[in-house]
Design a protein around this motif. Structure first.
Motif, mmCIF file in Angstrom:
data_model
loop_
_atom_site.group_PDB
_atom_site.id
_atom_site.type_symbol
_atom_site.label_atom_id
_atom_site.label_comp_id
_atom_site.label_asym_id
_atom_site.label_seq_id
_atom_site.Cartn_x
_atom_site.Cartn_y
_atom_site.Cartn_z
ATOM 1 N N HIS A 1 -4.045 -4.019 -8.193
ATOM 2 C CA HIS A 1 -2.725 -3.373 -8.250
ATOM 3 C C HIS A 1 -2.240 -3.027 -6.839
ATOM 4 C CE1 HIS A 1 0.540 -0.775 -9.427
ATOM 5 N NE2 HIS A 1 -0.052 0.322 -8.971
ATOM 6 N N LEU A 2 -3.112 -2.418 -6.047
ATOM 7 C CA LEU A 2 -2.710 -1.960 -4.714
ATOM 8 C C LEU A 2 -2.371 -3.112 -3.780
ATOM 9 C CD1 LEU A 2 -5.380 0.869 -4.185
ATOM 10 C CD2 LEU A 2 -2.943 1.160 -4.705
ATOM 11 N N LEU B 1 4.723 -0.701 -5.272
ATOM 12 C CA LEU B 1 3.740 -1.374 -6.123
ATOM 13 C C LEU B 1 4.363 -1.611 -7.491
ATOM 14 C CD1 LEU B 1 0.510 0.606 -5.216
ATOM 15 C CD2 LEU B 1 1.291 -1.588 -4.315
ATOM 16 N N GLN C 1 -9.879 -3.253 -10.502
ATOM 17 C CA GLN C 1 -8.565 -3.286 -11.158
ATOM 18 C C GLN C 1 -7.542 -2.586 -10.258
ATOM 19 O OE1 GLN C 1 -10.109 -1.410 -14.780
ATOM 20 N NE2 GLN C 1 -9.270 -3.085 -15.988
ATOM 21 N N GLU C 2 -7.923 -1.447 -9.756
ATOM 22 C CA GLU C 2 -7.066 -0.681 -8.854
ATOM 23 C C GLU C 2 -6.709 -1.523 -7.624
ATOM 24 O OE1 GLU C 2 -6.947 3.185 -9.266
ATOM 25 O OE2 GLU C 2 -5.084 2.693 -8.212
ATOM 26 N N ILE D 1 -3.738 -5.767 -15.684
ATOM 27 C CA ILE D 1 -5.070 -5.550 -15.120
ATOM 28 C C ILE D 1 -6.039 -4.934 -16.123
ATOM 29 C CG2 ILE D 1 -4.279 -5.397 -12.728
ATOM 30 C CD1 ILE D 1 -4.407 -2.377 -12.908
ATOM 31 N N HIS E 1 -1.194 -6.180 -4.782
ATOM 32 C CA HIS E 1 -0.294 -7.153 -5.409
ATOM 33 C C HIS E 1 -1.054 -8.455 -5.656
ATOM 34 C CE1 HIS E 1 3.227 -9.084 -6.832
ATOM 35 N NE2 HIS E 1 3.623 -9.662 -5.707
ATOM 36 N N ASP F 1 -10.868 5.547 -15.530
ATOM 37 C CA ASP F 1 -9.613 5.078 -16.119
ATOM 38 C C ASP F 1 -9.310 3.658 -15.657
ATOM 39 O OD1 ASP F 1 -6.204 5.393 -15.421
ATOM 40 O OD2 ASP F 1 -7.033 5.268 -17.447
ATOM 41 N N LEU F 2 -9.525 3.424 -14.384
ATOM 42 C CA LEU F 2 -9.354 2.084 -13.832
ATOM 43 C C LEU F 2 -10.542 1.784 -12.927
ATOM 44 C CD1 LEU F 2 -5.683 1.402 -12.608
ATOM 45 C CD2 LEU F 2 -6.884 0.368 -14.529
ATOM 46 N N ASP G 1 2.069 -3.790 -13.613
ATOM 47 C CA ASP G 1 0.680 -4.215 -13.431
ATOM 48 C C ASP G 1 -0.293 -3.706 -14.478
ATOM 49 O OD1 ASP G 1 0.329 -4.396 -9.789
ATOM 50 O OD2 ASP G 1 1.227 -5.741 -11.267
ATOM 51 N N MET H 1 6.875 -6.902 -0.391
ATOM 52 C CA MET H 1 5.590 -7.298 -0.980
ATOM 53 C C MET H 1 5.805 -8.395 -2.020
ATOM 54 S SD MET H 1 3.129 -4.868 -3.283
ATOM 55 C CE MET H 1 4.090 -5.087 -4.786
#
Lengths: 270, 796, 162
Positions: free
Chosen positions: C93-94, B12, C89-90, B20, C96, C84-85, B16, B675
């Motif tokens: 990220h997870l 990952l 949002q998480e 985000i 992509h 926190d997130l 990011d 990815m």
């Protein structure tokens, strides 16, 4: 944006007075048309009259034969209104096709109708259902409301307070979206009241208009069949980089067909 | 291979978090003390003489700090924008290279040409003042389309270039190609347009410039893909600012796609003006303004012929292309439709004779330059359309004709007839794979199913190769590049063993902070969270050439590996000393330096500690510290390639084309992070689909007004225009990059236009349609269907 | 004009010009630069924030028009949920679901509203909702995956409310 004075009146008469005060004041409802226009400096009003605080201008009311929508009701509210969807499914569907979710959270029926964008969706429903525009001072029939491109019968200081739609026996709306703008390249609203039919077309010409040919054909036979023999003349229709008038004329009939099919699917069992 | 954080891991992204959480640092976010706002006034005319500019009223308006015109810049000795790549005519003479001033002085040559720069306290005040500037234009006839530009008597964009021709370039061999055509059993022909595109990264261009009078030093933050190149081109050629007095920072940049890899007038003028007014100045492009001021892409008109023998073998290819340069030469403009186009016309085939002529033409439109793929999408589109036409005409299966002509894996390295020598590849393996994954042979059944619903279904195949990893200096300088395009990396190991990498490429979405860390992690067996990748600031990072042309991994990554190898080599020396062994007996593995055949070792951390602490360190023969740098000039381009298949469904009532499925099999060499690669393919394919079905930059042919200067008229693909795509990698190793990587940034955009259009044509082939130009909009498709229905009716 | 707006849970009192757009108020007046401006035709969605819980385009709203209302930006999304997130949002990220990051704040804010309004969403629902959010980098595939994952994560949280 150029500066202006901002007012948020709490009564309709206050709002009207503010609009009447100078000829460079504009009413603000959702702002989904006015603000982009001002940002592009195509309009620079000296005063903005925000209608958000006017009471009683939101909501969907269904009584006997009509669906009455307050002018400040958002497209999202109409799209999500169980009452509207039960009474006139095509109206709810149409509202859900306007813009995108964020636009629908702000844009209002009053704003759409007063602006009369030739590619807007609501004018097709208003004209297609023969609705009545209720203003602060009178009622205006749909057939005389839309006069030209971005022009209506409203006086400069006149405010739409509600739109009253008669409930048809069947209605459908089919929209062919312009791919870039997602406005209606062609949108057709079809409604049947007993044996008479109204067909309103948006996106194809300088203003929303009715098609006598299609109405007559459907009045005789309210199915997509008679439309196989109908064609619309391209002359007078819009031509631009996305679609010429011939293509639009063709789409009118295709969308009319799809609107009728949708109307037949949605209509209540008689 | 470190499966967790090294090469091949779908790690990952490290970068990011800031994006985000809304903590990115984009140029438009930057605020400097006492900052003023700058706004450009742009020409509303495509072609006009500037007779007079009157700024009197504007200059006196509220909040205005200063107003500058082209004459002010000229009087101050500001130079013109340089072109960094010259091409030669077929007769060996150099191309025409008209000067391009930073801001128009006497004449404007496209709508959007900047004529004044207004600086005020707020953007609104600057716009008000800009509106009040009076300009006396003498409007001249404009020339818009390339075919109009070369007609006798056409308006001349430059007075001293009456035929509007910048160059007449060629590659390949006219004689052998003509001979091949004489022997042909069949000649397939095509005429086509490659439509003009506007790149439109989501972040509009912007610049903030600040002159520090106390230090006599400039800083400019800019949305650039190559800050070091901006520094040298702008500093040295335009503003005559010494390199040590100029700092360029490209912080977080919201997408580039080539649009941000040129030296732009706005950067120059903002920098120059910041000294003039002695205040920091911020300029941010509006979107509609960007349509008129960002360099555009593509815009070719071509005719091509393919000569085949009776079995369908390609004997020769003839291509004639007219390419639009726009109103001025952009930084790399001439290179795109020549070296990055003509030299790719062999594709994945063994065509023995090729001749390509390209005429570069000036018109009164925005300058044209690289846009994702830059020349290779144009070459692939033309070639793959022509192959489909030939297959149809000769009634040969479209996959079979390709396989028949494909370069076999055993033939690599393969020398094409157009200069390029492909080092590695296996086109047949990609073709086989895509046919299998896309179920090519099962199409007929799906077509029937669509038909039952009244829809026309088509399937399209494209096999391609491209040249990227810009660029091998030896090769490109012989092709007209005016500088080498190497790359650099510094690996700085801190005393604690953490690492900072300074790399000359630029990360604007490609995931470099993660993938470059993976490379270092693989080499040194250090966790990626201990490795920071730094780029974009010319004060921090040694000279590098930036990111474009799918070069970051191939060239930057290789420089990084070379620098890391130097770290390891130094570590070996230190460890040898610490372990009292010969250097040749030290092996570095899994983060440890060990004496071969023994259990004696020192960790990487031990060695680094010694390098800074100098305890047990060979001070007499080795310098302290643990920081190494490498500059790397590649020996060749890299040659990724692949095979794509798409299926479309056309609604004949409306002409709408729905993209139902897309399968991409691509050889991008070794995959560092699957990815990230898949993400690059998704995005690249989306842009190619955009060109094929949705996007078109349209000018009024007479007035030169742009008719598609906003998202209302220029169609950007949305989420509901695209399906989920199947991405498969099929690697062969590049022979000259570290780890055998080839790069993947542009392959999606290169392969997809032909794939999609081949599918559209396939869907309409029963109507006798052999080609459809892009974009295949509903209006265009309906007209084709309607015309053919009319023809049918006429014959009944 | 004086306005009082609740921004990310904090009451903000300011004297501003009526012509100030909400996006300008956030970015310039409050230094909340996470909300981005990507177009001038109210189409791209980079500027999407929540106003009284509904996603709206801040570039097409006057700041004075949200006087007395509650505005949540990307900077406040997690904070106002006390984490926190935020799960959305998480999820980005997870999965992509971002590359250059410019469309991302607006995309996430839009997605959170979508998830709140759409129980059991399908891929088609997501693609349709995102009509007002343009991305040039990702081709949308991973964004769609992220939104579906984020919606599922939000649903498994207490009452699906975040």
């Amino acid at each position: 944006m150029k500066d202006f004075s901002y007012h948020r009146p709490s009564t309709v008469s206050e709002a009207v007075a503010l609009l009447a005060a100078g000829d460079e004041s504009r009413a603000l409802s959702g702002g989904m048309t006015l603000l982009p226009t001002m940002k592009q400096r195509l309009a620079s009003p000296k005063a903005i009259v925000d209608l958000a605080a006017l009471p009683g201008l939101t909501g969907v009311a269904v009584d006997g034969g009509n669906v009455t929508i307050g002018a400040m009701t958002t497209h999202a509210e109409v799209a999500g209104s169980a009452a509207a969807r039960t009474a006139i499914p095509a109206l709810s569907t149409l509202a859900g096709l306007i813009g995108d979710p964020q636009v629908r959270h702000r844009g209002t029926i009053g704003g759409s109708v007063a602006n009369a964008d030739p590619a807007a969706d609501y004018p097709a429903a208003v004209l297609g259902l023969g609705a009545t525009i209720v203003t602060d001072r009178r009622e205006i029939a749909a057939d005389v409301f839309f006069t030209a491109m971005f022009q209506t019968a409203l006086a400069p200081d006149e405010i739409v307070v509600a739109v009253r739609f008669p409930i048809p026996d069947a209605a459908g709306y089919a929209k062919f979206k312009s791919q870039a703008s997602r406005f209606a390249l062609v949108g057709v609203f079809v409604a049947r009241f007993g044996n008479s039919v109204r067909v309103a077309i948006t996106g194809a010409g300088p203003a929303v208009f009715r098609s006598q040919d299609i109405e007559d054909a459907l009045a005789a036979n309210f199915t997509s069949q008679p439309l196989a023999r109908i064609s619309i003349a391209p002359s007078g229709l819009t031509s631009d980089i996305h679609a010429d008038s011939e293509y639009r004329a063709h789409l009118v009939v295709v969308m009319a067909r799809r609107a009728v099919e949708q109307a037949l699917r949605d209509q209540k069992p008689s | 291979m470190n499966a967790h954080t090294g090469i091949g891991a779908s790690l990952l992204r490290k970068e990011d978090r800031r994006f985000i959480t809304g903590k990115g640092n984009y140029v438009a976010d930057i605020k400097r003390p006492d900052m003023a706002m700058g706004v450009f006034l742009r020409s509303p005319h495509a072609h006009a003489n500037i007779k007079a500019i009157d700024i009197k009223v504007a200059a006196a308006m509220p909040g205005v700090v200063a107003i500058f015109t082209g004459a002010d810049l000229q009087a101050d000795g500001v130079g013109g924008l340089p072109c960094a790549w010259g091409v030669s005519n077929a007769d060996g003479t150099p191309m025409k290279e008209p000067p391009r001033s930073a801001m128009a002085v006497d004449k404007v040559r496209c709508v959007g040409d900047a004529v004044a720069f207004v600086i005020a306290e707020t953007v609104d005040q600057a716009r008000e003042a800009a509106d009040a500037i009076l300009i006396d234009y003498e409007v001249l006839p404009a020339v818009v389309g390339v075919l109009d530009a070369i007609r006798p008597g056409a308006a001349a964009v430059f007075d001293d270039i009456p035929d509007n021709t910048c160059f007449d370039w060629e590659c390949g061999d006219a004689k052998t190609t003509a001979a091949a055509f004489r022997n042909a059993a069949h000649i397939a022909k095509i005429s086509l347009v490659n439509n003009r595109l506007v790149g439109n990264p989501m972040e509009p261009r912007a610049a903030v410039a600040e002159y520090d009078a106390g230090r006599d030093h400039y800083t400019m933050w800019t949305t650039s893909q190559f800050p070091h190149v901006v520094k040298v081109l702008m500093g040295n050629f335009v503003l005559k600012i010494p390199q040590h007095k100029l700092r360029i920072v490209a912080p977080d940049v919201g997408g580039g796609f080539g649009v941000k890899q040129f030296l732009y007038a706005e950067e120059i003028i903002t920098t120059w003006a910041s000294r003039k007014v002695n205040r920091p100045i911020k300029w941010v492009n509006e979107r509609s303004e960007g349509f008129l001021s960002d360099a555009h892409g593509r815009d070719h008109v071509s005719e091509a012929e393919l000569a085949l023998d009776e079995t369908g073998r390609f004997l020769g290819l003839k291509v004639r292309t007219i390419a639009n340069m726009g109103g001025y030469l952009s930084t790399f403009g001439p290179n795109i439709p020549t070296n990055l186009y003509g030299l790719l016309l062999a594709g994945v085939y063994t065509t023995p004779a090729i001749h390509c002529e390209v005429k570069g033409v000036f018109t009164n439109t925005v300058p044209v330059d690289a846009y994702r793929g830059a020349g290779r999408p144009e070459a692939t589109f033309l070639l793959e359309r022509l192959v489909d036409v030939a297959a149809s005409e000769m009634k040969i299966d479209k996959a079979a004709i390709r396989r028949l002509n494909m370069i076999d894996a055993s033939q690599f390295p393969y020398q094409t007839p157009v200069i390029l020598k492909y080092d590695s590849g296996d086109p047949k393996a990609c073709l086989d794979k895509v046919l299998e994954v896309a179920d090519w042979t099962g199409f007929a059944k799906r077509k029937q199913e669509s038909q039952a619903r009244g829809k026309l279904r088509g399937i399209g195949l494209c096999t391609y190769v491209e040249a990227c990893g810009l660029a091998p200096s030896r090769i490109v300088q012989s092709l007209g590049a005016r500088a080498g395009i190497f790359e650099s990396a510094t690996v700085r190991v801190h005393v604690t063993g953490d690492i900072t990498v300074l790399i000359g490429t630029h990360n604007h979405g490609q995931g470099h902070e993660t993938t470059f860390a993976q490379i270092v992690s693989e080499k040194l067996s250090i966790p990626t969270d201990k490795i920071e990748i730094v780029f974009g600031d010319t004060d921090k990072v040694q000279f590098g050439l930036g990111t474009y042309g799918s070069r970051s991994l191939a060239v930057g990554g290789t420089a990084l590996v070379k620098a890391t190898d130097k770290i390891i080599a130094k570590g070996v020396k230190i460890a040898a000393h610490m372990l009292e062994a010969g250097e040749n007996d030290i092996v570095f593995e899994n983060g440890s330096f060990a004496v071969q055949g023994t259990d004696r070792s020192k960790s990487f951390g031990d060695v680094v500690g010694a390098a800074y602490g100098l305890v047990n360190f060979p001070v007499d023969v080795l310098e302290p510290g643990m920081e190494e740098k490498a500059f790397y000039d590649p020996v060749n381009f890299t040659y990724p390639g692949g095979a794509h298949i798409a299926e479309v469904e056309i609604d004949p009532d409306c002409g709408t084309v729905e993209l139902l499925s897309y399968v991409a099999v691509d050889d991008v060499g070794t995959v560092i992070n699957p990815m990230i690669v898949a993400g690059q393919l998704h995005g690249g394919i989306a842009q190619g689909v955009g060109q094929a079905l949705y996007e078109n930059c349209v000018y009024d042919e007479t007035s030169g007004q742009m008719l598609s200067a906003s998202f209302m008229d220029y169609c950007m693909p949305r989420a509901d225009n695209l399906p989920n795509m199947k991405i498969v990698t099929q690697p062969t190793l590049c022979t000259h990059t570290s780890f055998g990587v080839k790069g993947c940034g542009e392959v999606g955009t290169i392969g997809s236009p032909a794939t999609v259009v081949n599918a559209v044509v396939d869907a309409l082939s029963h109507l006798g349609v052999s080609h459809v130009d892009m974009p295949a909009t509903p209006s265009r498709i309906w007209r084709i269907i309607n015309n053919s229905a009319n023809q049918l009716r006429a014959t009944e | 004009m004086n306005v009082e707006i609740l921004v990310n849970g904090k009451k903000v009192n300011a004297d501003i010009s009526p012509a100030l757009l909400l996006s300008e108020f956030l970015r310039e007046t409050l230094d909340l630069t996470g909300t981005h401006v990507g177009c001038d035709t109210s189409q791209c969605g980079a500027c999407v924030v929540h106003v009284d819980g509904l996603s709206m385009k801040s570039c097409t709203l006057l700041a004075v028009a949200v006087d007395g209302k509650s505005v949540t930006t990307i900077e406040g999304l997690a904070k106002t949920a006390g984490v926190d997130l935020h799960p959305m949002q998480e999820a980005f990220h997870l999965n992509h679901g971002l590359q250059c990051g410019f469309c991302t704040p607006g995309m996430i804010m839009s997605a959170v509203d979508f998830a709140r309004q759409t129980p059991n969403p399908t891929e088609g629902d997501v693609r349709h909702w995102l009509e007002g959010n343009i991305c040039r980098c990702t081709g949308y595939q991973n964004i769609v995956a992220a939104v579906l994952a984020g919606a599922a994560a939000m649903q498994t949280q207490a009452g699906g409310r975040s």
